[in-house]
Design a protein around this motif. Structure first.
Motif, mmCIF file in Angstrom:
data_model
loop_
_atom_site.group_PDB
_atom_site.id
_atom_site.type_symbol
_atom_site.label_atom_id
_atom_site.label_comp_id
_atom_site.label_asym_id
_atom_site.label_seq_id
_atom_site.Cartn_x
_atom_site.Cartn_y
_atom_site.Cartn_z
ATOM 1 N N GLY A 97 8.414 9.147 19.496
ATOM 2 C CA GLY A 97 8.192 7.711 19.657
ATOM 3 C C GLY A 97 6.744 7.282 19.562
ATOM 4 O O GLY A 97 6.396 6.150 19.888
ATOM 5 N N ALA A 98 5.864 8.168 19.100
ATOM 6 C CA ALA A 98 4.451 7.829 18.926
ATOM 7 C C ALA A 98 4.003 8.206 17.519
ATOM 8 O O ALA A 98 4.505 9.163 16.929
ATOM 9 N N CYS A 99 3.056 7.417 16.981
ATOM 10 C CA CYS A 99 2.511 7.661 15.649
ATOM 11 C C CYS A 99 0.994 7.651 15.709
ATOM 12 O O CYS A 99 0.404 6.873 16.451
ATOM 13 N N TYR A 100 0.378 8.504 14.890
ATOM 14 C CA TYR A 100 -1.066 8.530 14.716
ATOM 15 C C TYR A 100 -1.334 8.664 13.233
ATOM 16 O O TYR A 100 -0.779 9.550 12.573
ATOM 17 N N LEU A 101 -2.164 7.763 12.688
ATOM 18 C CA LEU A 101 -2.479 7.759 11.269
ATOM 19 C C LEU A 101 -3.978 7.767 11.079
ATOM 20 O O LEU A 101 -4.692 7.057 11.789
ATOM 21 N N GLN A 102 -4.448 8.568 10.127
ATOM 22 C CA GLN A 102 -5.867 8.633 9.803
ATOM 23 C C GLN A 102 -6.010 8.822 8.302
ATOM 24 O O GLN A 102 -5.394 9.719 7.729
ATOM 25 N N ILE A 103 -6.809 7.957 7.666
ATOM 26 C CA ILE A 103 -7.066 8.062 6.231
ATOM 27 C C ILE A 103 -8.551 7.808 6.007
ATOM 28 O O ILE A 103 -9.124 6.900 6.606
ATOM 29 N N MET A 104 -9.164 8.619 5.141
ATOM 30 C CA MET A 104 -10.560 8.404 4.796
ATOM 31 C C MET A 104 -10.807 8.757 3.340
ATOM 32 O O MET A 104 -10.044 9.503 2.743
ATOM 33 N N SER A 105 -11.866 8.209 2.816
ATOM 34 C CA SER A 105 -12.259 8.503 1.446
ATOM 35 C C SER A 105 -13.031 9.812 1.412
ATOM 36 O O SER A 105 -13.834 10.089 2.299
ATOM 37 N N SER A 106 -12.784 10.601 0.392
ATOM 38 C CA SER A 106 -13.601 11.798 0.184
ATOM 39 C C SER A 106 -14.744 11.485 -0.772
ATOM 40 O O SER A 106 -15.548 12.352 -1.093
ATOM 41 N N ASP A 107 -14.827 10.233 -1.204
ATOM 42 C CA ASP A 107 -15.833 9.805 -2.179
ATOM 43 C C ASP A 107 -17.068 9.175 -1.537
ATOM 44 O O ASP A 107 -17.850 8.539 -2.224
ATOM 45 N N THR A 108 -17.236 9.312 -0.226
ATOM 46 C CA THR A 108 -18.410 8.714 0.414
ATOM 47 C C THR A 108 -19.647 9.536 0.083
ATOM 48 O O THR A 108 -19.581 10.763 -0.034
ATOM 49 N N PRO A 109 -20.790 8.874 -0.069
ATOM 50 C CA PRO A 109 -22.011 9.609 -0.398
ATOM 51 C C PRO A 109 -22.452 10.504 0.762
ATOM 52 O O PRO A 109 -22.239 10.183 1.925
ATOM 53 N N VAL A 142 0.874 -1.162 0.000
ATOM 54 C CA VAL A 142 0.000 0.000 0.000
ATOM 55 C C VAL A 142 0.909 1.209 0.000
ATOM 56 O O VAL A 142 1.642 1.433 0.953
ATOM 57 N N ALA A 143 0.890 1.934 -1.079
ATOM 58 C CA ALA A 143 1.712 3.135 -1.172
ATOM 59 C C ALA A 143 0.883 4.291 -0.665
ATOM 60 O O ALA A 143 -0.178 4.575 -1.179
ATOM 61 N N ILE A 144 1.368 4.920 0.360
ATOM 62 C CA ILE A 144 0.690 6.082 0.907
ATOM 63 C C ILE A 144 1.676 7.226 0.834
ATOM 64 O O ILE A 144 2.747 7.161 1.413
ATOM 65 N N ILE A 145 1.307 8.247 0.105
ATOM 66 C CA ILE A 145 2.217 9.346 -0.149
ATOM 67 C C ILE A 145 1.761 10.547 0.678
ATOM 68 O O ILE A 145 0.622 10.980 0.585
ATOM 69 N N PHE A 146 2.656 11.033 1.507
ATOM 70 C CA PHE A 146 2.357 12.167 2.365
ATOM 71 C C PHE A 146 3.272 13.326 2.001
ATOM 72 O O PHE A 146 4.362 13.129 1.507
ATOM 73 N N ILE A 147 2.820 14.528 2.262
ATOM 74 C CA ILE A 147 3.664 15.709 2.103
ATOM 75 C C ILE A 147 3.737 16.408 3.457
ATOM 76 O O ILE A 147 2.772 16.425 4.206
ATOM 77 N N ALA A 148 4.883 16.936 3.751
ATOM 78 C CA ALA A 148 5.070 17.595 5.042
ATOM 79 C C ALA A 148 4.241 18.866 5.115
ATOM 80 O O ALA A 148 4.156 19.609 4.158
ATOM 81 N N GLY A 172 7.170 14.636 12.558
ATOM 82 C CA GLY A 172 6.352 15.784 12.192
ATOM 83 C C GLY A 172 4.956 15.377 11.789
ATOM 84 O O GLY A 172 4.518 14.246 12.020
ATOM 85 N N ARG A 173 4.248 16.306 11.172
ATOM 86 C CA ARG A 173 2.887 16.075 10.689
ATOM 87 C C ARG A 173 2.907 16.080 9.174
ATOM 88 O O ARG A 173 3.457 16.995 8.559
ATOM 89 N N TRP A 174 2.280 15.047 8.574
ATOM 90 C CA TRP A 174 2.268 14.883 7.132
ATOM 91 C C TRP A 174 0.826 14.791 6.642
ATOM 92 O O TRP A 174 -0.011 14.189 7.293
ATOM 93 N N ARG A 175 0.556 15.378 5.476
ATOM 94 C CA ARG A 175 -0.765 15.333 4.858
ATOM 95 C C ARG A 175 -0.752 14.305 3.725
ATOM 96 O O ARG A 175 0.177 14.272 2.911
ATOM 97 N N LEU A 176 -1.789 13.490 3.663
ATOM 98 C CA LEU A 176 -1.890 12.450 2.640
ATOM 99 C C LEU A 176 -2.072 13.063 1.254
ATOM 100 O O LEU A 176 -2.866 13.978 1.083
ATOM 101 N N LEU A 177 -1.337 12.550 0.286
ATOM 102 C CA LEU A 177 -1.505 12.951 -1.110
ATOM 103 C C LEU A 177 -2.135 11.851 -1.944
ATOM 104 O O LEU A 177 -2.911 12.131 -2.852
ATOM 105 N N ALA A 178 -1.802 10.582 -1.664
ATOM 106 C CA ALA A 178 -2.333 9.466 -2.439
ATOM 107 C C ALA A 178 -2.185 8.179 -1.649
ATOM 108 O O ALA A 178 -1.330 8.079 -0.770
ATOM 109 N N ALA A 179 -3.033 7.201 -1.962
ATOM 110 C CA ALA A 179 -2.940 5.868 -1.364
ATOM 111 C C ALA A 179 -3.314 4.843 -2.435
ATOM 112 O O ALA A 179 -4.370 4.956 -3.054
ATOM 113 N N GLU A 180 -2.449 3.871 -2.647
ATOM 114 C CA GLU A 180 -2.663 2.857 -3.689
ATOM 115 C C GLU A 180 -2.211 1.498 -3.188
ATOM 116 O O GLU A 180 -1.219 1.411 -2.473
#
Length: 133
Positions: free
Chosen positions: A62-74, A10-16, A28-36
Motif C-alpha cells: 500500500g505504499a509507493c516510492y518513485l525516483q527518476i533522474m537524468s544521467s545527462d547532467t553535467p 508521460v510514459a515511464i517504462i519500468f522492468i522488474a 515489487g521493485r522496478w527499474r526505469l527503462l525509458a520516460a517520454e
C-alpha cells in the motif's frame, strides 16, 4: 508503465528487478527503462529526463516510492562551489516522491497521496498514474 499528467501522457517504462519479465502485478521493485512525454495521438514530444534516464519505483504493502533522474547532467568538481545555474539544472533533472497508494490492476491505475517529495509543493497532492504490462 504509463504515467498520465495532463495535457500530455508521460510514459515511464519500468522492468522488474528480480521478477519474471512477464509480471502480473505492480508490487515489487522496478527499474526505469525509458520516460517520454506523449501526446494523446502517440507522438513523443519530449524526453523530460533526457535520452538515458535512471530511476526506480517500489510498490509494496500500500505504499509507493518513485525516483527518476537524468544521467545527462553535467559533471562538476567537488573543489568548485555549485552555482545557482547548476542547482537549477540538478533540481529540474530529478523527481522523487512517496506516499500511500492504491493500485487498480484491472484499470491499470495507481492513485498516490504524496507525503514526501523532492519539491515541497508536491506534498499533499494526489497523483493518479496509468500503467501497462
Amino acid at each position: 508503465m504509463r504515467l498520465t499528467p495532463w495535457p500530455l501522457f508521460v510514459a515511464i517504462i519500468f522492468i522488474a528487478v528480480a521478477l519474471p519479465i512477464r509480471a502480473e502485478t505492480l508490487q515489487g521493485r522496478w527499474r526505469l527503462l525509458a520516460a517520454e512525454d506523449i501526446r494523446a495521438n502517440g507522438d513523443v514530444v519530449r524526453l523530460p529526463w533526457g535520452a538515458h534516464p535512471v530511476g526506480s519505483i517500489v510498490v509494496q504493502g500500500g505504499a509507493c516510492y518513485l525516483q527518476i533522474m537524468s544521467s545527462d547532467t553535467p559533471a562538476f568538481s567537488a573543489a568548485e562551489p555549485i552555482q545557482e545555474q547548476m542547482k537549477a539544472k540538478l533540481l529540474s533533472s530529478y523527481i522523487a516522491y512517496s506516499g500511500a497508494c492504491t493500485i487498480n490492476e484491472t484499470e491499470g491505475t495507481v492513485a498516490l497521496k504524496v507525503d514526501a517529495a523532492w519539491r515541497p509543493d508536491y506534498v499533499g497532492t494526489d497523483q493518479k498514474r496509468v500503467f501497462k504490462f
